[in-house]
Scaffold this motif. Structure first.
Motif, mmCIF file in Angstrom:
data_model
loop_
_atom_site.group_PDB
_atom_site.id
_atom_site.type_symbol
_atom_site.label_atom_id
_atom_site.label_comp_id
_atom_site.label_asym_id
_atom_site.label_seq_id
_atom_site.Cartn_x
_atom_site.Cartn_y
_atom_site.Cartn_z
ATOM 1 N N LYS A 130 89.306 84.263 73.082
ATOM 2 C CA LYS A 130 88.574 85.210 72.241
ATOM 3 C C LYS A 130 88.914 84.999 70.766
ATOM 4 N N MET A 131 90.186 84.724 70.485
ATOM 5 C CA MET A 131 90.599 84.461 69.107
ATOM 6 C C MET A 131 89.976 83.174 68.586
ATOM 7 N N LYS A 132 89.892 82.165 69.441
ATOM 8 C CA LYS A 132 89.312 80.883 69.039
ATOM 9 C C LYS A 132 87.837 81.058 68.699
ATOM 10 N N VAL A 133 87.122 81.810 69.512
ATOM 11 C CA VAL A 133 85.700 82.059 69.263
ATOM 12 C C VAL A 133 85.532 82.820 67.954
ATOM 13 N N SER A 134 86.365 83.834 67.729
ATOM 14 C CA SER A 134 86.288 84.599 66.488
ATOM 15 C C SER A 134 86.594 83.728 65.281
ATOM 16 N N TYR A 135 87.604 82.874 65.407
ATOM 17 C CA TYR A 135 87.981 81.987 64.312
ATOM 18 C C TYR A 135 86.852 81.009 63.999
ATOM 19 N N GLU A 136 86.253 80.448 65.041
ATOM 20 C CA GLU A 136 85.150 79.517 64.831
ATOM 21 C C GLU A 136 83.945 80.218 64.207
ATOM 22 N N ALA A 137 83.695 81.444 64.602
ATOM 23 C CA ALA A 137 82.594 82.210 64.016
ATOM 24 C C ALA A 137 82.851 82.476 62.538
ATOM 25 N N MET A 138 84.085 82.807 62.208
ATOM 26 C CA MET A 138 84.437 83.059 60.810
ATOM 27 C C MET A 138 84.320 81.776 59.978
ATOM 28 N N LEU A 139 84.735 80.658 60.549
ATOM 29 C CA LEU A 139 84.591 79.381 59.842
ATOM 30 C C LEU A 139 83.125 79.060 59.606
ATOM 31 N N GLY A 140 82.296 79.307 60.601
ATOM 32 C CA GLY A 140 80.863 79.072 60.465
ATOM 33 C C GLY A 140 80.255 79.954 59.390
ATOM 34 N N LEU A 141 80.660 81.201 59.364
ATOM 35 C CA LEU A 141 80.166 82.132 58.351
ATOM 36 C C LEU A 141 80.603 81.708 56.954
ATOM 37 N N ALA A 142 81.853 81.293 56.818
ATOM 38 C CA ALA A 142 82.360 80.840 55.517
ATOM 39 C C ALA A 142 81.599 79.595 55.059
ATOM 40 N N ALA A 143 81.324 78.683 55.982
ATOM 41 C CA ALA A 143 80.576 77.471 55.627
ATOM 42 C C ALA A 143 79.160 77.821 55.193
ATOM 43 N N GLU A 144 78.528 78.744 55.902
ATOM 44 C CA GLU A 144 77.172 79.158 55.543
ATOM 45 C C GLU A 144 77.134 79.829 54.175
ATOM 46 N N MET A 145 78.119 80.671 53.894
ATOM 47 C CA MET A 145 78.181 81.341 52.596
ATOM 48 C C MET A 145 78.394 80.334 51.469
ATOM 49 N N THR A 146 79.242 79.346 51.707
ATOM 50 C CA THR A 146 79.493 78.307 50.708
ATOM 51 C C THR A 146 78.230 77.502 50.433
ATOM 52 N N LEU A 147 77.516 77.152 51.487
ATOM 53 C CA LEU A 147 76.273 76.408 51.330
ATOM 54 C C LEU A 147 75.227 77.234 50.584
ATOM 55 N N ASP A 148 75.090 78.499 50.955
ATOM 56 C CA ASP A 148 74.139 79.382 50.265
ATOM 57 C C ASP A 148 74.447 79.482 48.774
ATOM 58 N N GLU A 149 75.719 79.599 48.446
ATOM 59 C CA GLU A 149 76.127 79.688 47.046
ATOM 60 C C GLU A 149 75.812 78.398 46.296
ATOM 61 N N ALA A 150 76.035 77.256 46.938
ATOM 62 C CA ALA A 150 75.756 75.959 46.308
ATOM 63 C C ALA A 150 74.260 75.784 46.068
ATOM 64 N N VAL A 151 73.445 76.182 47.036
ATOM 65 C CA VAL A 151 71.989 76.070 46.890
ATOM 66 C C VAL A 151 71.503 76.994 45.774
ATOM 67 N N LEU A 152 72.042 78.201 45.719
ATOM 68 C CA LEU A 152 71.664 79.149 44.668
ATOM 69 C C LEU A 152 72.026 78.611 43.285
#
Length: 60
Positions: free
Chosen positions: A3-25
């Motif tokens: 469960k912790m691994k899934v949560s960690y991977e989800a958080m990493l995915g969210l952080a990557a998406e936010m970083t990409l969104d910021e770069a595109v903006l």
């Protein structure tokens, strides 16, 4: 532990998406500023207004 691994991977995915969104903006804003400067230098009021409106909408 799984469960912790899934949560960690989800958080990493969210952080990557936010970083990409910021770069595109940032990329889009930079391009708009360049186009606005060009329209202003050439005296193209219609393009200037359209681009500044687009920039305002982007920053909302």
């Amino acid at each position: 532990m799984d469960k912790m691994k899934v949560s960690y991977e989800a958080m990493l995915g969210l952080a990557a998406e936010m970083t990409l969104d910021e770069a595109v903006l940032k990329f889009r804003s930079d391009r708009l500023y360049q186009a606005i400067d060009k329209a202003l230098a050439s005296g193209d009021k219609d393009t200037f207004r359209r681009l500044t409106d687009e920039l305002k909408a982007l920053n909302v």
